[in-house]
Design a protein around this motif. Structure first.
Motif, PDB file in Angstrom:
ATOM      1  N   ARG B  98       0.866  -1.185   0.000  1.00 35.12           N
ATOM      2  CA  ARG B  98       0.000   0.000   0.000  1.00 35.12           C
ATOM      3  C   ARG B  98       0.900   1.231   0.000  1.00 35.12           C
ATOM      4  O   ARG B  98       1.837   1.320   0.794  1.00 35.12           O
ATOM      5  CB  ARG B  98      -0.863  -0.051   1.266  1.00 35.12           C
ATOM      6  N   ASP B 108      -2.022   0.282  -4.656  1.00 33.64           N
ATOM      7  CA  ASP B 108      -1.884  -1.057  -4.100  1.00 33.64           C
ATOM      8  C   ASP B 108      -1.131  -1.878  -5.120  1.00 33.64           C
ATOM      9  O   ASP B 108      -1.663  -2.151  -6.203  1.00 33.64           O
ATOM     10  CB  ASP B 108      -3.271  -1.674  -3.837  1.00 33.64           C
ATOM     11  N   SER B 239       3.595  -1.338   4.158  1.00 28.81           N
ATOM     12  CA  SER B 239       3.087  -0.178   3.430  1.00 28.81           C
ATOM     13  C   SER B 239       4.110   0.949   3.446  1.00 28.81           C
ATOM     14  O   SER B 239       5.032   0.966   4.264  1.00 28.81           O
ATOM     15  CB  SER B 239       1.775   0.310   4.043  1.00 28.81           C
TER      16      SER B 239
END
Lengths: 286, 268
Positions: B98, B108, B239
């Motif tokens: 992410r 994503d 992420s």
């Protein structure tokens, strides 16, 4: 033995003329000297703290974990022995290197003992903070000293060996070995051994700083020649370590000479600047 | 280290230097003063290095012959955080990176997406803060084009890597079981500024020495920040977040090890 005791020939009024005090060290040199005492003590102790985070040295670009040039580990079935290995040689250094008592009194695996590291307990983050702060202080102090030494003529006048002195180097070494130190007019200047020692210390300090910078991944990107100079980052780390202990060796000889060649006079000259040359003693002639 | 030792040492030092009168000092204030003074060196070091190192100057690269026979893993070697093991079982087929925070277009990206992007391979030296070095060949997607895709806002100053691993629980000799979901361990994270984030050698690496990144070295993805020390190069990335300042994240110092006293700028 009179030559070992500066000022012994002085009696009453004669002292004024026969054993005059002259200004040997300028304020800048004295300040730089004593600041260095503090800075280098902290650098050595915090440096050993950093070393203890991975108490092994290697030669080359990277670490050859199975085959270190030097290592300090706790070994044996229950880790009850401190063992220092240098190449293929192995020494039992329990209590000193590899395994020693910490501040809690327990035997713990560590490279150098806690009494010589800063902080005492294993704490790499704090050791690095001390080391890098005082590395800057050391560099600034050294830069001020070097600029002064160049601008004032100290480097050329007091530290650069003359052709005549090179020719007398053997005699100077012999006299040092016999602990017979120059007196009178001759003692107003550094002799060749002193000049070479103090110049050597300056060169070692510069090498020390460069070897330290060669360990920085940031500096290696900016100045790749640092790696070429030392033969790789792990070699630079090893050289940095060797130079640190060379300084300790220099210190031992330096302090011994300060004591043997007139402790009070030498200390006075590095604190107040004033040094008594003493009368030239008969056995120093020729 | 016990604060008392620190205090005694400093006071001894200060007395020796004649800087401070030893009697009558508020010792906690002195302690805070010492820490702040020592920390000032980090600012000086960063400023000096940024002066000498151009934005694009590259960390040294090595040859195939220099590659270490086995690349030493450090820190977490097998994350036990809830969710990670499930991803690992399917070889991270369901995992997605992410990219979020101060960006116009959050992303994503699957491992396949990352592999389809332009790649960079570099043989570089990894320097651990402990003092050792190991040379490895890394292949991955440069971070700069990924940032361009996400379009960072002008207010974005740092890139934060949020990770799966919790080094306090992931040491090599644990039983390998998944951590209880009640447990809220300190997860690994790291932050770099945009100068390092946009550096050509800053890649999100998915291969080590020509093979998929092993779990011990940070599968599925780790960042390479070649002009700094190993702890900046977060493993097990979950992420990427663009932020304006890191003081609100975890301990507020910009990284897992920074929260434990290490420098945020690890170029030395």
């Amino acid at each position: 033995m009179t030559s070992l005791t500066p000022g012994i020939d002085t009696h009453g009024g004669r002292a004024e003329t026969a054993n005059p005090l002259y200004v040997r060290h300028s304020p800048v040199v004295r300040a730089a000297h004593w600041l260095n005492v503090v800075f280098m003590a902290i650098l050595l102790m915090s440096g050993l703290q950093i070393f203890n985070a991975h108490p092994a040295l290697y030669w080359g670009k990277q670490s050859t974990f199975a085959d270190p040039a030097l290592s300090m580990r706790a070994t044996g079935q229950d880790g009850s022995h401190g063992v220092t290995k240098i190449g293929a040689l192995s020494f039992d250094t329990t209590g000193w290197l590899g395994l020693s008592k910490g501040s809690d009194g327990e035997l713990t695996e560590r490279g150098f003992p806690s009494w010589i590291t800063l902080p005492a307990d294993q704490d790499l983050a704090t050791g690095r903070r001390w080391h890098f702060f005082f590395a800057w202080a050391f560099v600034v102090n050294g830069a001020v000293y070097l600029l002064y030494a160049l601008a004032s003529g100290h480097l050329w006048r007091d530290l650069t060996p003359r052709a005549r002195e090179w020719r007398e180097i053997t005699r100077s070494i012999l006299r040092h070995a016999m602990l017979r130190f120059p007196r009178g007019e001759e003692a107003r200047h550094y002799n060749i051994i002193q000049k070479l020692s103090y110049l050597g210390v300056i060169v070692f300090a510069l090498a020390m700083i460069l070897a330290g910078l060669a360990m920085s991944p940031g500096m290696d990107a900016a100045f790749p020649f640092l790696l070429e100079l030392f033969g790789g980052r792990q070699s630079a780390r090893t050289i940095h370590f060797i130079l640190a202990w060379s300084f300790v060796a220099f210190l031992a000889v330096h302090v011994a000479m300060v004591i043997l060649s007139g402790f009070f006079n030498n200390m006075r000259s590095m604190i107040t600047g004033r040094y008594a040359t003493g009368e030239r003693s008969p056995d120093d002639a020729a | 280290m016990p604060p008392d030792t620190n205090r005694r040492r400093f006071l001894g030092l200060a007395a020796a230097m004649g800087v401070l009168p030893v009697a009558g000092c508020d010792q906690d204030a002195v302690n805070a003063e010492v820490t702040a003074t020592l920390d000032s060196a980090e600012t000086l070091t960063r400023a000096a290095q940024r002066l000498f190192i151009s934005r694009t100057s590259l960390a040294p690269e090595f040859t195939e012959a220099d590659i270490a026979p086995s690349f030493r893993p450090n820190g977490s070697v097998s994350p036990r955080e809830h969710g990670y093991k499930a991803f690992a079982k399917t070889k991270f087929a369901d995992w997605k990176l992410r990219v979020e925070g101060l960006v116009e277009k959050p992303l994503d990206l699957s491992l396949a997406d990352l592999r389809a992007m332009p790649a960079r391979t570099q043989i570089t030296r990894h320097d651990c803060v402990e003092g050792w070095s190991a040379i490895g060949k890394w292949t991955g997607a440069p971070l700069a084009p990924i940032l361009d895709l996400a379009k960072p806002a002008n207010t974005a100053k740092y890139v934060v890597f949020h990770c799966f691993d919790a080094p306090d629980y992931d040491s090599g000799d644990d039983d390998g079981s998944e951590l209880s979901s009640d447990l809220k361990p300190d997860l690994y994270y790291e932050s770099i500024d945009l100068i390092d984030a946009r550096h050509p050698q800053t890649i999100l690496a998915y291969e080590l020495n020509g093979a998929p990144l092993p779990v011990s070295n940070g599968a599925p993805l780790r960042v390479r920040v070649e002009r700094q020390l190993g702890y900046k190069m977060a493993k097990y990335i979950k992420s990427v977040e663009l932020i304006a300042d890191y003081s609100k994240i975890a301990g507020g110092n910009g990284g897992f090890w920074e929260d434990r006293g290490y420098e945020w700028y690890a170029g030395i």
